[in-house]
Design an enzyme around this catalytic site. Structure first.
Site, PDB file in Angstrom:
ATOM      1  CB  SER A 137      -4.430  -5.634   1.976  1.00  0.00           C
ATOM      2  OG  SER A 137      -4.733  -4.328   1.582  1.00  0.00           O
ATOM      3  CG  ASP A 191       0.180  -3.948  -4.395  1.00  0.00           C
ATOM      4  OD1 ASP A 191      -0.625  -3.023  -4.628  1.00  0.00           O
ATOM      5  OD2 ASP A 191       0.243  -4.521  -3.301  1.00  0.00           O
ATOM      6  CG  HIS A 202      -3.421  -5.201  -3.202  1.00  0.00           C
ATOM      7  ND1 HIS A 202      -2.336  -4.806  -2.457  1.00  0.00           N
ATOM      8  CD2 HIS A 202      -4.473  -5.210  -2.338  1.00  0.00           C
ATOM      9  CE1 HIS A 202      -2.711  -4.582  -1.206  1.00  0.00           C
ATOM     10  NE2 HIS A 202      -3.999  -4.834  -1.109  1.00  0.00           N
TER      11      HIS A 202
END
Length: 688
Positions: A548, A630, A662
């Site tokens: 991320s 995602d 994600h």
């Protein structure tokens, strides 16, 4: 596409007896651990109900069941079979039933079971999923959240109307879908036009709900919020006559708004919700009525558009309408609230210097006491006989503990993975501090490899956390767990750089608009400090990795600070900030992080720390991971980065998951992820 094989086949490993007294912790151990959920105390405060998620390796999924254990300790008892998939336990007002959700014939329904176990009873048979629920304090009513079409709101049977519309869509041979506003997709799901709405029904003595009434009629928003909202976003008043809920009114501003408000609506009609927090343009949520019915507590941010602002604790006198903040000088962001039986204390958990601690706050004075400060508290409940909480740390997955109201006498009351971990060795960890950007004190931690021997040097996994307003805490993470690297012979170093939570709101704020500035300086200074303090770290055999925001930073350092690293791993990271601004779904996040501006308003802000502009400087082998589902950081970001590396001739590999979002959640995918990442690190650090 190349798949790395296990050194020891996983199935064989499950079946084989222990061949040695002890062995290092592995990803195979990680995915098979029982995961203990948040505790819920019975009305008399003597018994704890909680969920446990076990892993069905063959089915490649988790299995949920409900358990009980005496607050004083004892042998936990499973009260629902894993095949039922029970979750979300709540006690009835008299303690005679435990209510929960479980799937039946393809839909999630409301059930109940006796605390001692027995045959579960299905309470609802709605044609749609029950997302979550709340029982009224007197046991007379139940609230449920169900996804329904707004166009069905004027129908007498909103739920039935929605089912009819879904059936008609399924029968239509045309698969196209027209949108006239965003969100068109969120987290990992495409929008189908439905909203999560609240419905209320009377409860009979037999535990069967009567007709459900649309309580949140006219509210254009999801209750609770998507994708992670739950029943903590709505509540009954103690007398059952009023329902409080939080919601973000959708409209066309939903993807760039954080303006949640708290509403009150009569539980028995007329169903006309009233906004109680219209004066605050930022986030108000998680209502908690006091047990005596005089006060309403909730959490509130102050800055509109910022999802990581400090959550302060607010109080509303329901008679006078007076509002005030409790403990306004406490520089931590509160989590979910619970009230003491005497109404004098509120309890909450929050990140705090590398831990996720449990706090008690005096309602009148605002004085704050830390009750549990070591490790991470992942859920708690309060009763007349004390507190029960879920706790974990670097070497212990979640179990339940109890303390008295003063925070004394901590006792562990479950030991779910004790047998499974009795022969497992973990790496020892410790925090360290150093002077970071601007001379501020910054914290990091080091975990030694399993089997550490003084005088030896070890390769290093330098892990960069996501968020970015997050923190690497003293917890037992089920994805980014330092012990999986320590078990492979790596030392682990991580830095809670500027922007991390648990060090005061100003420290958290400092990353916005500066993604590649102070955080990178902290990483550099922290790496230097760790090498100086811990001589066993081999600075010539280290790889940097993150997901991320950590994936963004992995791409960023690939172009601007790649000298120390033998390799890089970027999972679901931002590679092109410009494209990210138009393809991500929650626009408020990306815009706040660029000084509140869109890309077309301030293109330079999006280019200032854009990794795509530094590909010409890439020089180190890079592993890129991305999930197809995602929608926070869409997979084209990872694909583009892999294309860049391949076109540059950089040693590179792309691990793609067509069925993950994600995160990587499926057990087999988790093992593949870890094997691929560990193999990449070993390949480039010459680790054993």
């Amino acid at each position: 596409m190349k798949r790395i094989a296990f050194a020891i086949p996983f199935v064989a490993m499950l079946a084989a007896p222990a061949m040695a007294a002890t062995r290092p912790f592995t990803v195979q151990d990680l995915v098979m651990l029982d995961r203990v959920g948040a505790p819920v105390l019975s009305p008399d405060g003597t018994t704890v109900a909680f969920g446990v998620r076990s892993t069905d390796w063959e089915a490649n999924r988790g299995r949920n069941s409900l358990w009980t254990v005496p607050l004083g300790g004892g042998t936990p008892k499973r009260i629902t079979d894993e095949a039922l998939g029970a979750a979300g336990a709540q006690w009835s007002h008299d303690g005679k039933r435990i209510w929960f959700l479980a799937a039946k014939d393809g839909t999630s329904q409301l059930w109940h079971v006796a605390p001692g176990g027995g045959a579960p009873v299905q309470a609802t048979s709605l044609p749609l999923d029950v997302n979550n629920f709340r029982l009224s304090p007197d046991g007379q009513h139940v609230l449920v959240s169900v996804d329904v079409f707004p166009q069905c709101a004027d129908e007498d049977d909103v739920i039935g109307c929605t089912k009819g519309e879904l059936d008609a869509r399924a029968a239509d041979k045309a698969s196209g879908r027209v949108y006239d506003r965003i969100f068109i997709r969120h987290w990992d799901t495409w929008a189908d036009g439905r909203r999560s709405q609240l419905f209320i029904a009377d409860l009979g003595e037999d535990g069967k709900p009567g007709r459900f009434h649309h309580l949140s009629r006219g509210i254009d928003g999801d209750i609770p919020s998507k994708p992670f909202g739950d029943e903590s976003e709505y509540a009954f008043s103690p007398d059952g006559k009023t329902v409080y809920f939080d919601v973000r009114i959708a409209g066309r501003t939903e993807p760039w708004s954080t303006n949640f408000d708290i509403y009150a609506v009569p539980a028995h009609g007329p169903y006309e919700p009233k906004n109680l927090t219209e004066d605050n343009p930022a986030w108000d949520g998680y209502p908690l009525p006091s047990a005596d019915g005089t006060m309403l507590y909730w959490l509130a941010m102050k800055r509109a558009g910022f999802e990581a602002d400090r959550f302060g604790i607010m109080a509303l006198d329901l008679a006078s309408g007076e509002k005030r903040e409790i403990a306004p000088d406490w520089d931590r962001s509160a989590g979910g609230l619970a009230e003491s039986p005497d109404g004098r204390t509120l309890y909450t958990a929050s990140d705090d210097w590398g831990n996720h601690a449990l706090f008690a706050i005096d309602v009148r004075s605002g004085k704050v006491r830390k009750l549990v400060g070591d490790g991470s508290v992942k859920g708690f409940d309060v009763g007349a006989k004390g507190l029960v909480f879920n706790r974990q740390d670097w070497q212990h997955p979640s179990d339940l503990y109890r303390i008295d109201a003063r925070g004394k006498g901590m006792k562990k009351i479950t030991r779910f993975n004790a047998e499974r971990l009795k022969d497992i060795r973990f790496g020892d960890g410790e925090f360290f501090t150093f002077k970071g950007a601007g001379g501020d004190t910054v914290q990091g931690y080091v975990v030694k490899p399993v089997g550490f021997k003084p005088g030896r040097k070890y390769p290093v996994a330098f892990i960069i956390h996501g968020g970015p307003q997050g923190s690497m805490t003293r917890d037992f993470h089920y994805r980014w767990n330092p012990q999986t690297y320590a078990g492979q012979g790596f030392a682990v170093v991580t830095i809670n750089f500027h922007g991390s939570t648990g060090y005061g709101q100003a420290f958290t704020d400092s990353i916005s608009g500066d993604w590649g500035g102070k955080p990178l300086e902290d990483l550099k200074l922290g790496w230097a400090a760790a090498l100086k303090k811990y001589r066993f770290l081999d600075g010539d055999r280290a790889c940097a990795l993150g997901a991320s925001y950590g994936g963004f930073m992995a791409f960023w350092i690939a172009g601007v600070w790649n000298e120390p690293w033998k390799c890089i791993v970027a999972h679901d990271g931002v590679f092109d900030s410009r494209m990210m601004s138009y393809s991500t779904e929650e626009l408020w996040f990306d815009e706040w992080e660029h000084d509140g501006k869109t890309q077309y308003e301030d293109p330079a802000a999006y280019e200032k720390f854009n990794p795509v502009n530094h590909v010409k400087n890439w020089a180190k082998p890079i592993l890129i991971v991305h999930g197809e589902k995602d929608y926070r950081i869409p997979p084209e970001q990872g694909i583009a980065a892999f294309t860049a590396a391949q076109r540059r001739g950089i040693e590179s590999r792309f691990l793609y998951f067509p069925d993950e979002n994600h995160w990587v959640l499926k057990p087999h995918n988790s093992v593949l992820w870890h094997d691929t990442v560990h193999g990449w690190l070993k390949q480039w650090t010459d680790a054993e």
